[in-house]
Design an enzyme around this catalytic site. Sequence first.
Site, PDB file in Angstrom:
ATOM      1  N   HIS A   1      39.772  42.668  41.391  1.00 51.85           N
ATOM      2  CA  HIS A   1      39.340  41.824  42.278  1.00 51.85           C
ATOM      3  C   HIS A   1      37.788  42.029  43.041  1.00 51.85           C
ATOM      4  O   HIS A   1      37.044  41.250  42.839  1.00 51.85           O
ATOM      5  CB  HIS A   1      40.301  41.564  43.278  1.00 51.85           C
ATOM      6  CG  HIS A   1      41.421  40.894  43.002  1.00 51.85           C
ATOM      7  ND1 HIS A   1      41.519  39.716  42.225  1.00 51.85           N
ATOM      8  CD2 HIS A   1      42.695  41.290  42.991  1.00 51.85           C
ATOM      9  CE1 HIS A   1      42.948  39.175  41.987  1.00 51.85           C
ATOM     10  NE2 HIS A   1      43.862  40.204  42.600  1.00 51.85           N
TER      11      HIS A   1
ATOM     12  N   HIS B   1      44.015  47.356  39.890  1.00 51.54           N
ATOM     13  CA  HIS B   1      44.240  45.817  40.060  1.00 51.54           C
ATOM     14  C   HIS B   1      43.363  45.254  41.319  1.00 51.54           C
ATOM     15  O   HIS B   1      42.633  44.184  40.876  1.00 51.54           O
ATOM     16  CB  HIS B   1      45.781  45.522  40.438  1.00 51.54           C
ATOM     17  CG  HIS B   1      46.096  43.902  40.731  1.00 51.54           C
ATOM     18  ND1 HIS B   1      46.495  43.209  39.729  1.00 51.54           N
ATOM     19  CD2 HIS B   1      45.924  43.148  41.853  1.00 51.54           C
ATOM     20  CE1 HIS B   1      46.753  41.939  40.094  1.00 51.54           C
ATOM     21  NE2 HIS B   1      46.304  41.668  41.486  1.00 51.54           N
ATOM     22  N   GLU B   2      43.501  46.031  42.244  1.00 49.47           N
ATOM     23  CA  GLU B   2      42.403  45.586  43.412  1.00 49.47           C
ATOM     24  C   GLU B   2      40.921  45.670  43.267  1.00 49.47           C
ATOM     25  O   GLU B   2      40.092  45.035  43.357  1.00 49.47           O
ATOM     26  CB  GLU B   2      42.786  46.466  44.687  1.00 49.47           C
ATOM     27  CG  GLU B   2      44.207  46.119  45.194  1.00 49.47           C
ATOM     28  CD  GLU B   2      44.648  44.397  45.207  1.00 49.47           C
ATOM     29  OE1 GLU B   2      43.532  43.718  45.695  1.00 49.47           O
ATOM     30  OE2 GLU B   2      45.732  44.135  45.089  1.00 49.47           O
TER      31      GLU B   2
END
Length: 405
Positions: free
Chosen positions: A30, A26-27
């Site tokens: 980003h 997920h990170e």
Amino acid sequence: MLGAISQILTYVVPFLLVLTLVVTVHELGHFLTARAFGVKMDRFAIGFGRALFKRTDKHGVEWRVGWLPLGGYVKFSGDLDATGVPDRAGLEAMRKQLVAAHGPGAERDYLYFKPLWQRALVVAGGPFANFVLAIFIFTLLFSLVGVELRPARVMQVQAGSPAAAAGFQQGDLITHVNGKLISDGGEVTRVVALSSGDPVRFTVERGDRAVELTATPERRVETDRIAGRVSVGRIGLALGSTRDEIRHVRYGPVAAVGQGVRETGAILNTTLTYIGRIFTGRESGDQFSGPLGIAKASGALTNAAVAANPEPWAIVRNLLLTLTSFAAILSVGIGFLNLMPIPVLDGGHLLFYAYEAVARRPMAARVQEAGYRVGLALLAGLMLFATWNDLQKLNLFKFLGGLVS
């Protein structure tokens, strides 16, 4: 002592491994999106608290692993991040500070001064990466391992059940549910489980005829070996397949990707259906789970994988398959959760960006601040509710009541 170690290895370690994988991806979503747009970043962190490991790369980004692996974050340079949108006055003040510190044009490397569409993609990159991870895992499973398809043959009809009232007969082969072609009995179970109180249309093969039947599932409370006590829809059918009907299918690369997309979509559809039924009063919220429930599920899956075959190589294989499948499902859930339009979540940030796109200016700082407070309250309430559900499923309150009775 040995029992405690066994519990940690069974429940805590698998949970943390799966959660760390999903959060890291997920990170990274980003991070990689921001890097593609030239956004300066200071830190990529997995876990919180004191650093167990940290290293600074050639771009000046500190890669950090904290001792508490329950989340992660990307820290953007200038203490900017994707969790808020300064108003017009705040942006101008930031620009002046950056220009004074680094010279004219310095603000162009910072997140808030990127075009709106780029900022939106940076925020959406996290949930998107979660969906990509799920599709990737399912694709590998469908192509390398394959799937066992078990047609939905009616083996038994419970007397007095909705299925009996609808006219189901032993030996019927269910081919369609609500007009959709199905190839596995699990698809029937999923639809029925989330349709209590709603009529479900079935097409069955009976001999050489196609017969249309309609049954309305009844809500029943059952104990699932993975999820614990659950409330689901049932119509009173026992489904199975004859040995000749069971097929093991291994898909080619392209077909496997398609199946991975469909499986991810099916999980999203199930989630949306469940939430929609909660808001319309047709479903209770007792299936929401928090970290305790996820840890319990990962432990139950680990136990099942180990018990399936005592041979060491089989245990490793089963654990790998089980936990990667669980990671895919959890990744879809985390991606969906983060897209909910709640301030402090990615979806809330996208909501602010949508306002900015329409109004041609960022939302007022005081409105954003109020939104974040409401968002934090909603998120805290959701976590408390999920934890309450988890504790009830663990029978903690019943146990405590027994101590004082």
